[in-house]
Design an enzyme around this catalytic site. Structure first.
Site, PDB file in Angstrom:
ATOM      1  N   THR A 116       0.828  -1.212   0.000  1.00  0.00           N
ATOM      2  CA  THR A 116       0.000   0.000   0.000  1.00  0.00           C
ATOM      3  C   THR A 116       0.859   1.257   0.000  1.00  0.00           C
ATOM      4  OG1 THR A 116      -1.413   1.321   1.446  1.00  0.00           O
ATOM      5  CG2 THR A 116      -0.094  -0.336   2.523  1.00  0.00           C
ATOM      6  N   TYR A 140      -1.312   0.068  10.590  1.00  0.00           N
ATOM      7  CA  TYR A 140      -1.630  -0.638   9.342  1.00  0.00           C
ATOM      8  C   TYR A 140      -0.471  -0.505   8.354  1.00  0.00           C
ATOM      9  CZ  TYR A 140      -3.427  -1.277   4.644  1.00  0.00           C
ATOM     10  OH  TYR A 140      -3.567  -1.676   3.337  1.00  0.00           O
TER      11      TYR A 140
END
Ligand code: UDP
Length: 325
Positions: A116, A140
């Protein structure tokens, strides 16, 4: 060729599962269905398994002749990761370690990892290339960066071959309407706007109007999920054809503001709805736009679909999801 897809009952995994089957690959979908939906597993064999179940994973790899792994399974709510980091490090990092151990024990040496742009943190420059500093600002992003480091180390020590794909803002749905975005709860911008357009939500909230951008709202690089899925196929072919590993940004290189997306939804759906201007959401960088040249040069991949097609396909999918057609 048999490809194991972890998280294949999720938004992106299910789209990649479709593309792989279209091309004649056989797929095994592994998902614990915590966030995934069995209704999205329309191709291949399904196995309900959690990546924390290491023994079962090792047995699975022993029993099937798997050629490569596509690894999507992860928790991906930024806000939740701040409140429950243990949950994120266990699932995203320890789960991946279990998967890698099972792969190595069976001699499977190829993996595509779903990474990501959150690994970059706040942009130091824009558009961001793959060499941009990596200072994730939430657990995250840190859990995904940790996996990228693990892959690098495993590659050096054990000969694992990997491609890490760093997604920017994935949106849109399958053109045939077979799979699409289905999150509970839904936090993403485009489905939230569509819920306002449908009337399921009374308004769409704009998080922050005082950013240093032209209209004051955040800018993101929205990439169509079908383009994204195609990049996974290109990355898989790269792994079969090369002896090396690599990392790539997946974005379009073009940014759109929250207001521009809202206007585009109004234009495409023909619906008017209330827009509520709210405070900034903590942890949102003002601009996230990819420099995506590397994927073009090395994988030969280029996105084909723009924001209008993202909204058109998401609109068709989302109305069905909400039971409207
Ligand atoms: N956003 C918004 N309203 C929403 C959801 C998101 O204004 O209901 C904004 C959010 O602040 C960010 C952009 O839209 O600037 C994209 O957010 P999303 O959650 O879709 O993806 P992210 O960039 O966080 O991965």
């Amino acid at each position: 060729m048999i490809i194991l897809i972890t998280g294949g009952a999720g938004y992106i995994g299910s789209q990649v599962n479709k593309e792989l089957n279209k091309l004649g690959y056989k797929t095994i979908v592994v998902d614990n269905l915590i966030n995934g939906h069995i209704e999205l597993v329309k191709w291949g064999t399904f196995i309900n398994l959690d990546l924390m179940e290491k023994k079962e994973l090792i047995e699975l790899f022993k029993a099937k002749k798997i050629d490569a792994v596509m690894h999507f399974a992860a928790f991906a709510y930024v806000g939740e990761s701040v409140l429950e980091p243990k949950k994120y490090y266990l699932n995203n990092v320890v789960g991946t370690l279990n998967l890698l151990e099972a792969m190595l024990s069976a001699g499977v040496d190829k993996i595509i990892f779903s990474s990501t742009c959150a690994i970059y943190g706040n942009p130091v420059y824009t558009p961001m290339d793959e060499d941009h500093p990596k200072e994730p600002i939430n657990p995250y992003g840190r859990s995904k960066l940790a996996v990228e480091h693990i892959l690098e180390d495993f590659s050096r020590a054990y000969g694992l071959k990997y491609v890490s794909l760093r997604y920017f803002n994935v949106a849109g749905a399958d053109f045939e309407g077979e799979v699409g975005e289905w999150h509970e709860p839904e936090t993403h911008l485009i489905p939230n706007i569509l819920d306002a357009a449908i009337g399921v939500k009374p308004y769409v909230e704009v998080f922050g109007t005082d950013y240093e951008t032209e209209d004051g709202t955040c800018i993101r690089d929205y990439i169509h999920v079908v383009d994204l899925a195609k990049a996974h196929i290109d990355a898989l072919e790269y792994l079969f054809e090369h002896e090396s590993s690599d990392v790539f940004n997946l974005g379009t290189g073009k940014g759109c503001s929250v207001m521009e997306v809202i206007e585009a939804v109004k234009r495409i759906t023909g619906k008017d709805f209330k827009v509520k201007l709210s405070d900034r959401r903590p942890g949102d960088p003002p601009i996230l736009v990819a420099k995506a040249e590397k994927a073009k040069q090395i994988l030969g991949w280029a996105p084909k679909h723009g924001l209008d097609e993202i909204i058109e396909t998401a609109w068709r999918w989302h109305r069905r999801l909400r039971g409207l057609c």
